[in-house]
Design an enzyme around this catalytic site. Structure first.
Site: not given
Ligand SMILES: O=C(CO)[C@@H](O)[C@H](O)[C@H](O)[C@H](O)COP(=O)(O)O
Ligand SMILES: O=C[C@H](O)COP(=O)(O)O
Length: 926
Positions: A139
Site C-alpha cells: 500500500k
Molecule cells: O486498506 C485500506 C484501503 O486500501 C483500508 O485499510 C483503509 O485504510 C481503511 O478502510 C480506512 O483507513 C478506514 O478508515 P475509517 O473507516 O476509519 O475512516
C-alpha cells in the site's frame, strides 16, 4: 446463497479491513475465507495499532526479539510481516483459483515516508521481498510524493494498493501512474499480466467532513438550510460514484486497450473507509450504494456482519453520474469546495496513519523495555550471544541433525543422530493421535474409570504434569479416566497406588521406552499378579504398553495379550517424549483434546524453524539465556510456577538436569523451593516465572529489584503446555550446545543402576544388604557417607545436619534426596527443612524423592559440577511388599537403590551423607 455471495455475483469482491493474530490462530480468518465471505484483506497502521497495542496477542512473540536487542521498529515489521504472510497463505488457493484477481493481502509502507518518493520506493521493495508472496499488495498513499513511487513500484513488478485517495483529480493521477508503470514494463520487454493494483478511494470520511460543514450552514444560514439539509450524507457516495465513472472512462481508452492486449488488468476501485460513522445513516450504506462490476469494498468486522444480516445487493454504479455531479455542484454553491475538503482529508489521513504508527512504536517500545528488564544483569551480553547463534547457524544445524554442535565424540555423534526426532513430534504425532483418542474412548466405554501409569522419568513426568494441570476432564458424556502415576518403589507408595486403583475399573499403562527399567518391571509384576488374582482371564484387557518397537516389553505385552501396544518413536529420547504416545495417550485418557495440544506445540515449532531470524525463535533465545547465564555464574535455574502449572517444573527438572548435567558442567534446576525474601538469594540464580494470573507478580518484582533476572512466560490455559514442552526442548538443546555438552545421553545413570543390581544380587545370596559402617549412630538413626569434622561430638541428628551444612560453600546447592513415600505429610516437612537450609546457608536447595529423582536429577548429581551437598534420607519401612517372582521386596529394592546412589556419589568424591531414620522422623533433622 447469502447476501455476500450475491454481491460477488454482481462483480464486487468484499475484502476484510482487519487483521489480528488471534484471528489467524483461532481459525476465524480461515473460516471466513472458506465460507466465501471475504476475498482479500487490507491492513493499515491503525489496524496494526489496534491489533498490537490493544491486545496481548503479540507479547509472547515480542519478548525474544526484545531480549535479543531488536528495536521497536524491527519488532513491528517482524510481527506484521508474519501476520501478512500467514493471511496471504490462507488466501493463496483463492488467489490461484480466481486467476490472481482476488485473494490479496495488503501491507502499507511506513506512513512516515508519505512525502518521500525514494524512501517509499525502497521501502516497497524491501517489504515485497521480505513478505515474499505473490498475493501481497504493497500500500502506497496517493500523496504528491506517492504518485511517482506508485509508477516505479508497478514498473518493478510489485502489486500496489494505492491508499488514501479522496479527490477525483488525485484519482486520475493514480490511474495514470498505474498505466505508466505498466508501460514502463512493456518498454523493457517485461510481462504485465500478473501485476495487480487497486485504487483505494476513501468514502465515509468525506461525509463526516462535508456533513459537518452542512450542519454549520443549517445552523447559521437560514436561506441555505433547506438545500444543506437535503445534501446531508450525499457527498461521499456522489464522489465515489464519480470516481467509478472515471474508472470506466479511463480503462476504456485506447491507452489501456494496448496494455490489455498484453494481458494487463484494470486497476479496480476499492471502496475504503466504508463503515458508517453517523449512526443516523444505514449501517451498510457505504456498501449498498457502491455496488458494481470490477470493484472491491473493504469492510471492518461490524460492517461485514451487518451486510450479511440485512445488506441489499443491487448494482448502483455506472456511467450515468448526472445526479452525482449535481450534488457536487450544489455543494460548491453552498461554498463547500470538494477540492478543499479532499485536500484536508488527504493531509489528515496521512497524519492519522503517521500518528497511529508512532503510537504503535511507542506501545511496542514500552513492552520492549519491560521485557529487557526481565533479563536484569544478562541484558547487555544477550544480543551478542544471539547474534553468535545466528552466525553459527545453530538452528539450521539442529534441524539438519548436525551432532558436532554438541560433541566431537563419534559414539556421541552417532547417538545424537538417533535422538532428534522430537523436533518433528508435533507433526509426526498428528498421524497417530486419533488412535490414542479412540483407544481412550474404548476404555471409557468399557467401564474403566481409573488408570494407573507405571513408569519412571521421561515415561511418567509428562503424564503427571498433564494430570495435575488439566485435572480429569470428559470423554464424550462420561468423566474421563482418573489417572494416577506410580514412579516410586517405596512400599507405602506402591500400596497407596494400589488402594486408589480398583482392579475391575482400572487400566494399567506399562510405560517404558527401553522396556527394561527395573522399577517398571517390578510394578508390572506386582499389578499383573493382583489383576490375575481378581480378574483372571480378563486381566490383559486392563493393560496397555507404551514402549519403543522391538523391546522386551513389547514382546511381553504381545504374549500376555495386552489390550493395546502403543509404539514410541525410537528417534526421540525419554525426556523429550512428551509429545509422543508417552505423553499423548495418558493425555487422551484424561479427556485432553490432543488436536489442540498438538496445535499449540506446532505453533511453537513453526516459530522455531531455521527460516526465521534467531531473535524470533523462542526456544533458541531462551536456550541462549540459559547457556549464557551459566557462563555468567547463574546456574541455578529457579522455577516459579503459578497454579495450575506448579507441576511443570518436575518435567523441566528432568529435561534440563539430565540433558546438561555432565562433564562437570550443568544447569541446576531448582523447583518448588519455599519462597524467602529476595535478599536471601545468591547471585547464582536465574528465575523463570510461569505466569497464569499474576499471583506472584509482586514477588517477581522484588526479585528483579534485588538484581536477579526473572523471565516471565505467560500461559493462557493448560493447553499452552503443548507449546512449552517444545520451547524448553529446543532451549535445552541450544543451552547444551553453548555449554559444549551432549544433551542427549545420560552417561552417569548406568553406574547407579549397576551398583544397585550388585547390591540386590548380593542380597539374594546372603539375605543381607551391605550398608557399610555407620560413621555415627544412636537409637534415633545412623549416619553414613563422608567424614564430618566434629561428628563424634554430635549428640542428635539435628546437630549432624548442622555439621554437614558447614561444608556448604558459596554458590553450592543442597540436594535433599529422600527415599521416603512422596505424600503431602513428608513433602511438608521436607519443604520446611529446605526453607531452613536456604535461610541458613544462602544456598539453593533441591528436593528429590528416590528413586524417582534418579531418572531426573540423578545424572546431574553425579555428572554435574561439584557444587552440591547431598543429604540422603532413608527410613525403616513399616509395611513391606513382595515383588512377585523376584525374591525381593519393594523395600529392599528401594534401599538398594539408595545405597547404589550413595556409592555412586562417593565414588565421585561428592559431599554426601546418608541419614537413616530408625526411631527419628524428618522433623528431628530440623
Ligand atoms: O486498506 C485500506 C484501503 O486500501 C483500508 O485499510 C483503509 O485504510 C481503511 O478502510 C480506512 O483507513 C478506514 O478508515 P475509517 O473507516 O476509519 O475512516
Ligand atoms: O527418563 C527415562 C527413564 O529413565 C525411564 O526410561 P524408560 O522409559 O526406558 O523406562
Amino acid at each position: 446463497m447469502n447476501r455476500i455471495h450475491r454481491l460477488h455475483q454482481l462483480g464486487q469482491s468484499l475484502w476484510y479491513d482487519n487483521i489480528q493474530r488471534s484471528l489467524l490462530e483461532n481459525g476465524k480468518l480461515a473460516q471466513l475465507i472458506e465460507q466465501g465471505l471475504i476475498r482479500g484483506v487490507t491492513s493499515n497502521p491503525t489496524i496494526f495499532h489496534n491489533a498490537i497495542a490493544r491486545s496481548n496477542d503479540y507479547d509472547a512473540a515480542l519478548k525474544p526479539m526484545a531480549w535479543s536487542g531488536w528495536n521497536a521498529e524491527q519488532i513491528f515489521y517482524q510481527l506484521a510481516i508474519e501476520d501478512i504472510q500467514a493471511a496471504a497463505d490462507l488466501f493463496r488457493p483463492l488467489y490461484e483459483e480466481s486467476n490472481a484477481s482476488d485473494g490479496y493481502v495488503s501491507l502499507e509502507v511506513n506512513p512516515l515516508l508519505a512525502n518521500d518518493t525514494n524512501g517509499t520506493i525502497t521501502e516497497s521493495q524491501r517489504l515485497w521481498s521480505l513478505v515474499n508472496r505473490p498475493n501481497l499488495m504493497i500500500k502506497i498513499p496517493a500523496t504528491a510524493a506517492g504518485i511517482p513511487a506508485i509508477r516505479k513500484t508497478i514498473a518493478a513488478g510489485i502489486n500496489v494498493n494505492v491508499t488514501l485517495i479522496f479527490s477525483l483529480v488525485r484519482y486520475a493521477e493514480v490511474i495514470d501512474a498505474y498505466l505508466s508503470g505498466l508501460e514502463d514494463r512493456l518498454a523493457q520487454g517485461l510481462p504485465v499480466d500478473r501485476i495487480a493494483s487497486v485504487a483505494s478511494f476513501f468514502v465515509s470520511r468525506v461525509d463526516t467532513k462535508v456533513d459537518q460543514r452542512l450542519n454549520e450552514i443549517i445552523q447559521n444560514e437560514e436561506s441555505n438550510a433547506g438545500l444543506a439539509q437535503s445534501l446531508l450524507g450525499k457527498a461521499a457516495i456522489a464522489n465515489a460514484r464519480l470516481a467509478y465513472a472515471l474508472y470506466l472512462k479511463k480503462f476504456a481508452e485506447e491507452r489501456f486497450v494496448v496494455l490489455r492486449e498484453k494481458g494487463a488488468r484494470t486497476q479496480r476501485p476499492l471502496w475504503a473507509s466504508t463503515s458508517t460513522k453517523n449512526p443516523a445513516y444505514r449501517d451498510v450504506i457505504y456498501v449498498e450504494e457502491l455496488i458494481g462490476p470490477d470493484t472491491v469494498n473493504t469492510v471492518p468486522p461490524q460492517t461485514l456482519e451487518a451486510f450479511l444480516d440485512h445488506g441489499e445487493a443491487q448494482v448502483k454504479l455506472g456511467p450515468d453520474v448526472e445526479a452525482e455531479k449535481k450534488v457536487i455542484r450544489q455543494l460548491e454553491e453552498l461554498g463547500i469546495s470538494m477540492d478543499q475538503v479532499t485536500y484536508e482529508l488527504e493531509v489528515e489521513g496521512v497524519k492519522a496513519f503517521a500518528d497511529a504508527f508512532t503510537a504503535l512504536q511507542q506501545a511496542i517500545e514500552q513492552r520492549r523495555q519491560a521485557a529487557v528488564e526481565e533479563l536484569g544483569p544478562l541484558r547487555n551480553s544477550l544480543p551478542e550471544s544471539v547474534k553468535r547463534q545466528e552466525q553459527e547457524q545453530v538452528v539450521r544445524r539442529i534441524f539438519d541433525m548436525d551432532p558436532s554442535l554438541w560433541t566431537e565424540d563419534p559414539n556421541g555423534q552417532a547417538e545424537i543422530r538417533q535422538r532428534l526426532g522430537w523436533l518433528h513430534s508435533p507433526q509426526n504425532s498428528r498421524v497417530l493421535h486419533r488412535d490414542y483418542q479412540q483407544l481412550a474412548e474404548s476404555c471409557s466405554k468399557d467401564g474403566l474409570t481409573h488408570a494407573l501409569l507405571l513408569g519412571m522419568g521421561g515415561s511418567s513426568l509428562a503424564p503427571e504434569v498433564l494430570r495435575l494441570t488439566f485435572g480429569v476432564g470428559r470423554i464424550g458424556d462420561q468423566n474421563a479416566l482418573d489417572l494416577a502415576i506410580l514412579d516410586s518403589t517405596d512400599p507405602q507408595q506402591v500400596l497407596e497406588a494400589a488402594s486408589r486403583a480398583p482392579l475391575e475399573q482400572t487400566l494399567f499403562i506399562v510405560s517404558s521406552k527401553s522396556g527394561t527399567t527395573s522399577e517398571v518391571n517390578a510394578f508390572f509384576d506386582y499389578f499383573w499378579q493382583q489383576a490375575q488374582t481378581t480378574l483372571g482371564g480378563k486381566a490383559a484387557a486392563h493393560f496397555v504398553a507404551i514402549t519403543d518397537p522391538g523391546t522386551v516389553l513389547e514382546k511381553l505385552a504381545r504374549e500376555k495379550g495386552f489390550r493395546a501396544i502403543l509404539a514410541g518413536d525410537p528417534q526421540v529420547g525419554g525426556r523429550y517424549s512428551a509429545l509422543t504416545p508417552f505423553g499423548l495417550f495418558p493425555a487422551a485418557l484424561l479427556g485432553i483434546n490432543l488436536d489442540t495440544l498438538l496445535q499449540r506445540a506446532e505453533r511453537m515449532m513453526a516459530q522455531s524453524l531455521p527460516a526465521l531470524p534467531a531473535a524470533r525463535n523462542p526456544g533458541l533465545v531462551l536456550g541462549t539465556i540459559l547457556g549464557e547465564a551459566v557462563l555468567d555464574g547463574r546456574d541455578k535455574l529457579t522455577i516459579l510456577a503459578e497454579p495450575p502449572f506448579e507441576s511443570f517444573g518436575s518435567w523441566l527438572e528432568q529435561l534440563i538436569a539430565e540433558s546438561t548435567g555432565k562433564e562437570g558442567k550443568g544447569i541446576i534446576p531448582v523447583d518448588l523451593e519455599p519462597p524467602v525474601a529476595a535478599e536471601h538469594y545468591g547471585e547464582d540464580r536465574l528465575f523463570v516465572y510461569f505466569r497464569s494470573n499474576g499471583l506472584w507478580d509482586e514477588r517477581a518484582n522484588a526479585l528483579r529489584q534485588a538484581g536477579h533476572p526473572v523471565l516471565v512466560f505467560d500461559l493462557k490455559d493448560a493447553y499452552d503446555l503443548g507449546a512449552e514442552f517444545y520451547r524448553w526442548e529446543m532451549a535445552t538443546a541450544v543451552a547444551s550446545a553453548i555449554l559444549g555438552i551432549n544433551g542427549f545421553d545420560q552417561p552417569d545413570v548406568q553406574d547407579n543402576k549397576d551398583r544397585t543390581t550388585r547390591k540386590i544380587e548380593e542380597y539374594r545370596r546372603t539375605a543381607v544388604l551391605d550398608e557399610g559402617q555407620p560413621r555415627w549412630e544412636n537409637e534415633q538413626g545412623r549416619v553414613y557417607g563422608i567424614q564430618l569434622e566434629g561428628l563424634t561430638g554430635a549428640s542428635t541428628l539435628r546437630e549432624v545436619v548442622q555439621l554437614f551444612l558447614r561444608e556448604a560453600r558459596k554458590e553450592d546447592y543442597v540436594a535433599i534426596n529422600a527415599y521416603l513415600p512422596r505424600n503431602s505429610q513428608t513433602l511438608e516437612v521436607l519443604q520446611k527443612l529446605r526453607h531452613v537450609i536456604l535461610e541458613k546457608t544462602g544456598c539453593a536447595t533441591t528436593l528429590g524423592f528416590g528413586p524417582r529423582f534418579l531418572h531426573s536429577t540423578g545424572q546431574l548429581h553425579k555428572g554435574g559440577p561439584d557444587r552440591a551437598l547431598f543429604l540422603q534420607i532413608t527410613r525403616e519401612v513399616d509395611q513391606d511388599v513382595e515383588i512377585p517372582g523376584r525374591g525381593i521386596s519393594f523395600g529392599i529394592l528401594e534401599r538398594a537403590q539408595a545405597l547404589g546412589d550413595l556409592e555412586a556419589l562417593l565414588a565421585r568424591q561428592r559431599r554426601v551423607i546418608r541419614i537413616h531414620l530408625t526411631k527419628a522422623s524428618v522433623e528431628d533433622l530440623i
